[in-house]
Scaffold this motif. Structure first.
Motif, mmCIF file in Angstrom:
data_model
loop_
_atom_site.group_PDB
_atom_site.id
_atom_site.type_symbol
_atom_site.label_atom_id
_atom_site.label_comp_id
_atom_site.label_asym_id
_atom_site.label_seq_id
_atom_site.Cartn_x
_atom_site.Cartn_y
_atom_site.Cartn_z
ATOM 1 N N HIS A 11 7.112 7.771 0.512
ATOM 2 C CA HIS A 11 5.936 8.588 0.805
ATOM 3 C C HIS A 11 4.790 8.087 0.269
ATOM 4 O O HIS A 11 3.711 8.322 0.746
ATOM 5 C CB HIS A 11 6.316 9.995 0.189
ATOM 6 C CG HIS A 11 5.443 11.049 0.260
ATOM 7 N ND1 HIS A 11 4.894 11.496 1.524
ATOM 8 C CD2 HIS A 11 4.334 11.451 -0.751
ATOM 9 C CE1 HIS A 11 3.860 12.268 1.269
ATOM 10 N NE2 HIS A 11 3.492 12.277 -0.243
ATOM 11 N N HIS A 12 5.005 7.469 -1.031
ATOM 12 C CA HIS A 12 3.677 6.843 -1.666
ATOM 13 C C HIS A 12 3.043 5.784 -0.575
ATOM 14 O O HIS A 12 2.154 5.682 -0.674
ATOM 15 C CB HIS A 12 4.019 6.475 -2.985
ATOM 16 C CG HIS A 12 2.876 5.783 -3.894
ATOM 17 N ND1 HIS A 12 1.759 6.267 -4.279
ATOM 18 C CD2 HIS A 12 2.906 4.514 -4.061
ATOM 19 C CE1 HIS A 12 1.013 5.431 -4.709
ATOM 20 N NE2 HIS A 12 1.525 4.353 -4.744
ATOM 21 N N HIS A 13 4.184 4.977 -0.222
ATOM 22 C CA HIS A 13 3.649 3.538 0.536
ATOM 23 C C HIS A 13 2.979 4.271 1.703
ATOM 24 O O HIS A 13 2.024 3.506 2.150
ATOM 25 C CB HIS A 13 4.956 2.736 0.819
ATOM 26 C CG HIS A 13 4.680 1.726 1.781
ATOM 27 N ND1 HIS A 13 3.813 0.624 1.435
ATOM 28 C CD2 HIS A 13 5.164 1.552 3.132
ATOM 29 C CE1 HIS A 13 3.696 -0.143 2.463
ATOM 30 N NE2 HIS A 13 4.498 0.285 3.420
ATOM 31 N N ALA A 14 3.565 5.428 2.530
ATOM 32 C CA ALA A 14 3.042 5.858 3.809
ATOM 33 C C ALA A 14 1.587 6.489 3.194
ATOM 34 O O ALA A 14 0.888 6.014 4.096
ATOM 35 C CB ALA A 14 3.862 6.745 4.207
ATOM 36 N N THR A 15 1.473 7.094 2.244
ATOM 37 C CA THR A 15 0.118 7.694 1.969
ATOM 38 C C THR A 15 -0.851 6.498 1.659
ATOM 39 O O THR A 15 -1.984 6.471 1.839
ATOM 40 C CB THR A 15 0.370 8.529 0.676
ATOM 41 O OG1 THR A 15 1.281 9.502 0.956
ATOM 42 C CG2 THR A 15 -1.018 9.174 0.329
ATOM 43 N N VAL A 16 -0.641 5.335 0.810
ATOM 44 C CA VAL A 16 -1.450 4.398 0.471
ATOM 45 C C VAL A 16 -1.590 3.618 2.046
ATOM 46 O O VAL A 16 -2.837 3.124 2.125
ATOM 47 C CB VAL A 16 -0.862 3.426 -0.368
ATOM 48 C CG1 VAL A 16 -1.557 2.208 -0.637
ATOM 49 C CG2 VAL A 16 -0.616 3.919 -1.829
ATOM 50 N N ALA A 17 -0.552 3.422 2.836
ATOM 51 C CA ALA A 17 -0.990 2.639 4.046
ATOM 52 C C ALA A 17 -1.959 3.635 4.869
ATOM 53 O O ALA A 17 -2.768 2.810 5.841
ATOM 54 C CB ALA A 17 0.410 2.239 4.696
ATOM 55 N N THR B 11 -7.049 1.787 5.873
ATOM 56 C CA THR B 11 -6.571 1.373 7.292
ATOM 57 C C THR B 11 -6.995 -0.059 7.379
ATOM 58 O O THR B 11 -6.342 -1.078 7.784
ATOM 59 C CB THR B 11 -7.563 2.137 8.139
ATOM 60 O OG1 THR B 11 -8.869 2.202 7.854
ATOM 61 C CG2 THR B 11 -6.857 3.552 8.278
ATOM 62 N N VAL B 12 -8.302 -0.557 6.820
ATOM 63 C CA VAL B 12 -8.721 -1.898 6.958
ATOM 64 C C VAL B 12 -9.384 -2.234 5.539
ATOM 65 O O VAL B 12 -10.094 -1.478 5.225
ATOM 66 C CB VAL B 12 -9.925 -1.941 7.988
ATOM 67 C CG1 VAL B 12 -10.610 -3.377 7.940
ATOM 68 C CG2 VAL B 12 -9.574 -1.347 9.375
ATOM 69 N N ALA B 13 -8.861 -3.386 5.103
ATOM 70 C CA ALA B 13 -9.338 -3.734 3.626
ATOM 71 C C ALA B 13 -10.815 -4.384 3.894
ATOM 72 O O ALA B 13 -10.961 -5.216 5.075
ATOM 73 C CB ALA B 13 -8.510 -4.912 3.246
#
Length: 94
Positions: free
Chosen positions: A44-50, A54-56
């Motif tokens: 869940h944390h990985h999905a939230t951060v991703a 969106t674009v670095a």
């Protein structure tokens, strides 16, 4: 305990074994639940951060196609103007 005779130590040993097996089983169950919850939280944390990133942004000083090299003329990156359409459209305007 008169009816047990001399076999009471075996019953005590069996009780200790059942206790140990139960404790080991419960420990394994708790570890599995905690590991599953931890993995779900990490996913869940990985999905939230991703979703947030969106674009670095480009690194400072990084060369991109939009940015000319140092010392290059500023017009070097301006694309040429679009060409006028050629063909039957122009013939109709005559």
């Amino acid at each position: 305990m008169e009816h047990l005779g001399h076999s009471w130590p075996w019953y005590a040993l069996a009780l200790v074994g059942v206790y140990r097996l139960t404790a080991t089983g419960l420990d394994a169950l708790v570890r599995r639940v905690v590991r599953t919850a931890s993995q779900a939280r990490a996913d869940h944390h990985h999905a939230t951060v991703a979703a947030r990133t969106t674009v670095a942004p480009p690194q400072r000083g990084a060369r991109t196609p939009d940015r000319p090299r140092c010392g290059a003329s500023p017009d070097a990156t301006v694309p040429p103007p679009p060409r006028p359409p050629v063909g039957h459209r122009c013939e109709g305007a005559r």
